[in-house]
Motif scaffolding. Structure first.
Motif, PDB file in Angstrom:
ATOM      1  N   LEU A  75     -13.842 -11.879 -13.586  1.00  0.00           N
ATOM      2  CA  LEU A  75     -12.867 -12.451 -14.729  1.00  0.00           C
ATOM      3  C   LEU A  75     -13.159 -13.838 -14.988  1.00  0.00           C
ATOM      4  CD1 LEU A  75      -9.513 -11.001 -13.104  1.00  0.00           C
ATOM      5  CD2 LEU A  75     -10.942 -10.092 -15.052  1.00  0.00           C
ATOM      6  N   LYS A  79      -8.589 -15.545 -18.014  1.00  0.00           N
ATOM      7  CA  LYS A  79      -7.853 -14.231 -17.642  1.00  0.00           C
ATOM      8  C   LYS A  79      -7.099 -14.554 -16.301  1.00  0.00           C
ATOM      9  CE  LYS A  79     -11.007 -11.041 -19.756  1.00  0.00           C
ATOM     10  NZ  LYS A  79     -11.926 -10.075 -19.780  1.00  0.00           N
ATOM     11  N   ILE A  80      -7.717 -15.181 -15.392  1.00  0.00           N
ATOM     12  CA  ILE A  80      -7.020 -15.405 -14.187  1.00  0.00           C
ATOM     13  C   ILE A  80      -5.844 -16.417 -14.453  1.00  0.00           C
ATOM     14  CG2 ILE A  80      -7.577 -16.590 -12.155  1.00  0.00           C
ATOM     15  CD1 ILE A  80     -10.563 -15.837 -12.240  1.00  0.00           C
ATOM     16  N   VAL A  82      -4.136 -16.609 -17.267  1.00  0.00           N
ATOM     17  CA  VAL A  82      -2.790 -15.930 -17.740  1.00  0.00           C
ATOM     18  C   VAL A  82      -2.153 -15.036 -16.597  1.00  0.00           C
ATOM     19  CG1 VAL A  82      -2.679 -14.024 -19.309  1.00  0.00           C
ATOM     20  CG2 VAL A  82      -3.855 -15.791 -20.025  1.00  0.00           C
ATOM     21  N   LYS A  83      -2.861 -14.597 -15.725  1.00  0.00           N
ATOM     22  CA  LYS A  83      -2.324 -13.649 -14.642  1.00  0.00           C
ATOM     23  C   LYS A  83      -1.565 -14.535 -13.625  1.00  0.00           C
ATOM     24  CE  LYS A  83      -5.823 -10.014 -14.947  1.00  0.00           C
ATOM     25  NZ  LYS A  83      -5.235  -8.563 -14.723  1.00  0.00           N
ATOM     26  N   ASP A  86       1.778 -15.583 -15.315  1.00  0.00           N
ATOM     27  CA  ASP A  86       2.545 -14.383 -15.622  1.00  0.00           C
ATOM     28  C   ASP A  86       3.148 -13.980 -14.049  1.00  0.00           C
ATOM     29  OD1 ASP A  86       2.171 -13.918 -17.994  1.00  0.00           O
ATOM     30  OD2 ASP A  86       0.659 -12.157 -17.672  1.00  0.00           O
ATOM     31  N   HIS A  87       2.481 -14.103 -13.144  1.00  0.00           N
ATOM     32  CA  HIS A  87       2.817 -14.019 -11.745  1.00  0.00           C
ATOM     33  C   HIS A  87       4.114 -14.820 -11.348  1.00  0.00           C
ATOM     34  CE1 HIS A  87       2.924 -12.602  -7.650  1.00  0.00           C
ATOM     35  NE2 HIS A  87       2.657 -13.861  -7.156  1.00  0.00           N
ATOM     36  N   SER A  90       7.121 -14.447 -13.754  1.00  0.00           N
ATOM     37  CA  SER A  90       7.971 -13.419 -13.953  1.00  0.00           C
ATOM     38  C   SER A  90       9.189 -13.348 -13.035  1.00  0.00           C
ATOM     39  CB  SER A  90       7.086 -12.084 -13.905  1.00  0.00           C
ATOM     40  OG  SER A  90       6.624 -12.095 -12.460  1.00  0.00           O
TER      41      SER A  90
END
Length: 166
Positions: A75, A79-80, A82-83, A86-87, A90
């Motif tokens: 990745l 991408k990392i 964004v994840k 989000d984590h 959220s």
């Protein structure tokens, strides 16, 4: 003269090399690191001395180089990131359901009862088929097997007789 082409083990991991064996991403990150390192070294060396400035510049440049060169689990940094965002942002709360041993035993008991019902029903249907004549009873099956074995034995004897008569 043979032409050799190196084929990567996993084709999705292939990255096109531009200059000095670096991909475009690695080349851009290296250039950005150089652009950050040189002015910061020149500016900070006046106030902190060259040794401490070297450490500070390394701390500034290493994250930029890591973005270009390190790819955990295939990745990219974007991408990392964004994840990770989000984590952290959220509000997904995990709900854990505990099962007591009594509930577990009741579930197992219900499963066993359902299986027993299925097998009883299956056995009942088999008895009905046997009664109606659709499925032969055990004695008839054994007789059929004996008859088939006798027929095979006779066929083998006929084959032997035919070979001898030739």
């Amino acid at each position: 003269m043979a032409v050799e082409v190196r084929v990567p083990k996993e084709i999705t991991e292939y990255r096109e090399k531009i200059i000095f064996g670096l991909s475009i991403r690695q080349l851009l990150c290296t250039l950005v690191a150089i652009i950050i390192a040189i002015p910061s070294y020149i500016f900070l060396s006046k106030y902190l001395g060259s040794e401490i400035t070297g450490y500070v510049v390394m701390i500034l440049v290493i994250p930029v180089l890591a973005i270009g060169f390190i790819r955990p689990k295939g990745l990219n940094f974007e991408k990392i990131a964004v994840k990770a965002i989000d984590h952290t942002t959220s509000n997904n709360k995990k709900k854990y359901l505990t099962i007591t041993q009594v509930e577990l035993l009741e579930e197992i008991k219900n499963d066993i009862e359902e299986k027993q019902k299925f097998f009883r029903k299956r056995d009942k249907n088999k008895e009905e088929r046997e009664f109606k004549g659709f499925e032969p009873k055990e004695e008839r099956r054994k007789e059929n097997i004996k008859n088939i074995k006798k027929q095979i034995k006779r066929a083998k004897q006929d084959i032997r007789r035919n070979k001898k008569s030739r």
